[in-house]
Motif scaffolding. Structure first.
Motif, PDB file in Angstrom:
ATOM      1  N   UNK A 241       1.085  -1.044   0.170  1.00 17.46           N
ATOM      2  CA  UNK A 241       0.243  -0.066   0.040  1.00 17.46           C
ATOM      3  C   UNK A 241       0.889   0.799   0.105  1.00 17.46           C
ATOM      4  N   UNK A 242       2.321   1.098  -0.086  1.00 16.72           N
ATOM      5  CA  UNK A 242       2.971   2.218  -0.712  1.00 16.72           C
ATOM      6  C   UNK A 242       3.911   2.428   0.126  1.00 16.72           C
ATOM      7  N   UNK A 243       5.300   3.149   0.005  1.00 11.72           N
ATOM      8  CA  UNK A 243       6.474   3.597   0.794  1.00 11.72           C
ATOM      9  C   UNK A 243       6.453   3.686   2.164  1.00 11.72           C
ATOM     10  N   UNK A 244       7.362   3.801   3.303  1.00 14.02           N
ATOM     11  CA  UNK A 244       6.961   2.695   4.325  1.00 14.02           C
ATOM     12  C   UNK A 244       8.308   4.259   3.807  1.00 14.02           C
ATOM     13  N   UNK A 245       8.299   4.548   5.240  1.00 11.10           N
ATOM     14  CA  UNK A 245       9.065   5.723   6.466  1.00 11.10           C
ATOM     15  C   UNK A 245       8.774   5.759   7.819  1.00 11.10           C
ATOM     16  N   UNK A 246      10.112   6.462   8.279  1.00 10.55           N
ATOM     17  CA  UNK A 246      10.322   5.906  10.051  1.00 10.55           C
ATOM     18  C   UNK A 246      11.440   6.698  10.245  1.00 10.55           C
ATOM     19  N   UNK A 247      12.239   5.717  11.659  1.00 15.45           N
ATOM     20  CA  UNK A 247      13.164   6.216  12.291  1.00 15.45           C
ATOM     21  C   UNK A 247      13.985   5.594  12.365  1.00 15.45           C
ATOM     22  N   UNK A 248      15.576   5.727  11.735  1.00 14.41           N
ATOM     23  CA  UNK A 248      16.462   4.507  11.992  1.00 14.41           C
ATOM     24  C   UNK A 248      17.044   4.588  12.716  1.00 14.41           C
ATOM     25  N   UNK A 249      17.412   3.544  13.379  1.00 15.61           N
ATOM     26  CA  UNK A 249      18.171   4.018  14.632  1.00 15.61           C
ATOM     27  C   UNK A 249      18.616   2.364  15.275  1.00 15.61           C
ATOM     28  N   UNK A 250      18.965   1.986  15.989  1.00 17.00           N
ATOM     29  CA  UNK A 250      20.191   1.063  16.641  1.00 17.00           C
ATOM     30  C   UNK A 250      20.056   1.040  17.964  1.00 17.00           C
ATOM     31  N   UNK A 251      19.390  -0.343  18.629  1.00 21.05           N
ATOM     32  CA  UNK A 251      19.394  -0.927  19.874  1.00 21.05           C
ATOM     33  C   UNK A 251      20.629  -1.681  20.414  1.00 21.05           C
ATOM     34  N   UNK A 252      20.469  -1.564  22.168  1.00 15.86           N
ATOM     35  CA  UNK A 252      21.977  -1.699  22.058  1.00 15.86           C
ATOM     36  C   UNK A 252      21.776  -3.458  21.750  1.00 15.86           C
ATOM     37  N   UNK A 253      21.415  -4.276  21.765  1.00 12.11           N
ATOM     38  CA  UNK A 253      20.935  -5.746  22.790  1.00 12.11           C
ATOM     39  C   UNK A 253      19.658  -6.115  21.589  1.00 12.11           C
ATOM     40  N   UNK A 254      19.298  -6.608  21.047  1.00  6.85           N
ATOM     41  CA  UNK A 254      18.052  -7.944  20.354  1.00  6.85           C
ATOM     42  C   UNK A 254      18.722  -9.690  20.588  1.00  6.85           C
ATOM     43  N   UNK A 255      17.661 -10.344  21.618  1.00  5.98           N
ATOM     44  CA  UNK A 255      18.017 -11.121  21.955  1.00  5.98           C
ATOM     45  C   UNK A 255      16.946 -12.428  21.338  1.00  5.98           C
ATOM     46  N   UNK A 256      17.559 -13.648  20.188  1.00 10.54           N
ATOM     47  CA  UNK A 256      16.169 -14.341  20.380  1.00 10.54           C
ATOM     48  C   UNK A 256      16.668 -16.154  20.913  1.00 10.54           C
ATOM     49  N   UNK A 257      15.528 -16.229  22.558  1.00  7.69           N
ATOM     50  CA  UNK A 257      16.864 -17.370  22.991  1.00  7.69           C
ATOM     51  C   UNK A 257      18.068 -17.112  23.235  1.00  7.69           C
TER      52      UNK A 257
END
Length: 447
Positions: A241-257
């Motif tokens: 449904x169109x272009x997607x905009x937002x805020x680009x950033x980084x997080x200190x960490x992401x954990x899966x399992x």
């Protein structure tokens, strides 16, 4: 694919033939079907045959029904049992008119479904081929994951569709099997996110193999999901449904399992991009290809399980658009190449051209028809923008290398090689060749 004008064969069958299989199946004693795929911009592209037409589809675990799009006047694709519907996807645009089709034959190697439903979107603006650099005709997801145990090997670039009845689960010391919840034909996994100066925040993430990005999070301050101070506005991609905009950033960490990725690339899409989702429930975002490609993954929808195993991509640095340029194909253009040396002698074995259509002039100059690459977007304040590049500029060369000899993703890699690298871009603007120079900079300063 036949080179006829676009047409739809409307086979007016009101019900499927008696005894015809429902869903994808493999021949009786075949344990699995291996499918080679192309990995382009972290997205899996698979070969798919629909009613005899050979096509290329994105394997997208985030889509609940196959969608066919990007039909040109050279495509001949018969589809069955058609009615008009309205569909809606990510992006800030309006819902689109589409066709709903039933009773189609899908083939992935020996894996076949003789009664598959799909949507057909006729809007020519829905075209992922220009940004991926190869023809892509649609997206396919849930039905494959529902009917098979799907093993994705991002390292070897192949998928195994395992017959669930004949599958023996293998245990590896370096792998971990986690719960996978299936809701409304989509898969979710639990994880945690660490945003600077916060505690670990539990998140429920859509597993989205059709996203090239790493991690998308919804801005939910009440749950601790605040946008980090260091961020910038960016183009995040294109949805149905169109272009997607937002805020680009980084997080200190992401954990899966037990697997943790530090300083992970993240984005917070603007609310209007997913505003059509009336009830987010307990969903907090999605995990996409730039994280998923760091694992070899086995999906078992039937038993609600997913197995992650680290691969050689695990420690690969996250990729940022350092230059601030987005590129896309924009049709074709002719280029002239000399096939004679300084001595005037024609090089008979010359095969350096990239184009498929060629015209020889006086047996010394060759005109070749090649893809035209243009700047489709440019980030405000980026090195490319400050150097003077503009949207619509035609890219001719990067650091002296003619771009028509490279794939689109290879050109993007040249433009974003590493921090501190000086980039020279030759472009065409209003029939004039211009040279721009800039130095790649970090998008975030070190803390």
């Amino acid at each position: 694919m036949k080179k006829n004008k676009l047409f739809f064969v409307l086979l007016l069958m009101l019900v499927p033939l008696i005894g015809m299989a429902q869903g994808f199946t493999l021949p009786k004693n075949q344990k699995f079907q291996k499918i080679r795929f192309e990995l382009i911009n972290n997205i899996i592209i698979i070969p798919l045959e629909i009613n005899g037409a050979e096509l290329k589809f994105v394997l997208d675990s985030g889509v609940s029904r196959p969608i066919l799009f990007n039909l040109s006047d050279q495509d001949s694709i018969p589809i069955n049992n058609v009615s008009a519907v309205t569909v809606r996807g990510l992006g800030g645009g309006e819902p689109m008119k589409a066709l709903s089709s039933q009773g189609n034959t899908f083939k992935l190697g020996n894996a076949k479904n003789y009664s598959q439903d799909l949507y057909v979107v006729l809007d020519k603006g829905i075209n992922f081929s220009t940004s991926l650099g190869i023809p892509v005709h649609g997206i396919l997801g849930y039905e494959i994951f529902r009917d098979f145990i799907v093993e994705i090997n991002y390292n070897a670039k192949n998928i195994k569709l395992h017959n669930p009845r004949l599958y023996n689960r293998k245990r590896h010391k370096k792998s971990q099997t986690l719960p996978l919840s299936i809701e409304k034909r989509k898969a979710y996994v639990e994880g945690t996110v660490l945003i600077k100066d916060s505690e670990n925040i539990s998140v429920k993430l859509l597993v989205d193999t059709g996203s090239s990005d790493a991690l998308w999070l919804f801005h939910q301050p009440e749950k601790g999901l605040e946008i980090p101070e260091k961020n910038y506005e960016d183009y995040l991609g294109r949805g149905l449904s169109g272009d997607i905009f937002g805020k680009r950033t980084k997080v200190s960490g992401v954990k899966i399992g037990d697997f943790e990725l530090k300083d992970a690339k993240a984005a917070f899409p603007y609310r209007e991009s997913y505003g059509f989702i009336e009830n987010l429930g307990d969903r907090n975002g999605s995990v996409g290809g730039e994280i998923l490609k760091r694992f070899n993954i086995t999906f078992d929808y039937r038993n609600g399980l997913v197995t992650f195993k680290k691969n050689g991509n695990f420690k690969t640095p996250f990729q940022y658009n350092l230059a601030g340029i987005d590129l896309q194909h924009n049709g074709l253009r002719y280029i002239a190449e000399s096939i004679a040396g300084l001595d005037g002698v024609v090089r008979e074995d010359d095969n350096s051209t990239f184009g498929n259509v060629q015209i020889l002039l006086e047996n010394k100059t060759r005109l070749s028809l090649v893809p035209e690459i243009i700047v489709s977007g440019i980030r405000a304040g980026s090195p490319a923008a400050e150097a003077g590049l503009r949207e619509g500029d035609v890219i001719l060369a990067v650091n002296g290398r003619s771009v028509h000899r490279y794939k689109l993703q290879e050109i993007l890699k040249m433009l974003n090689e590493k921090e501190g690298k000086r980039i020279k871009v030759l472009i065409e603007r209003y029939n004039k060749d211009l040279l721009f120079t800039f130095v790649l900079k970090k998008v975030f300063d070190d803390d």
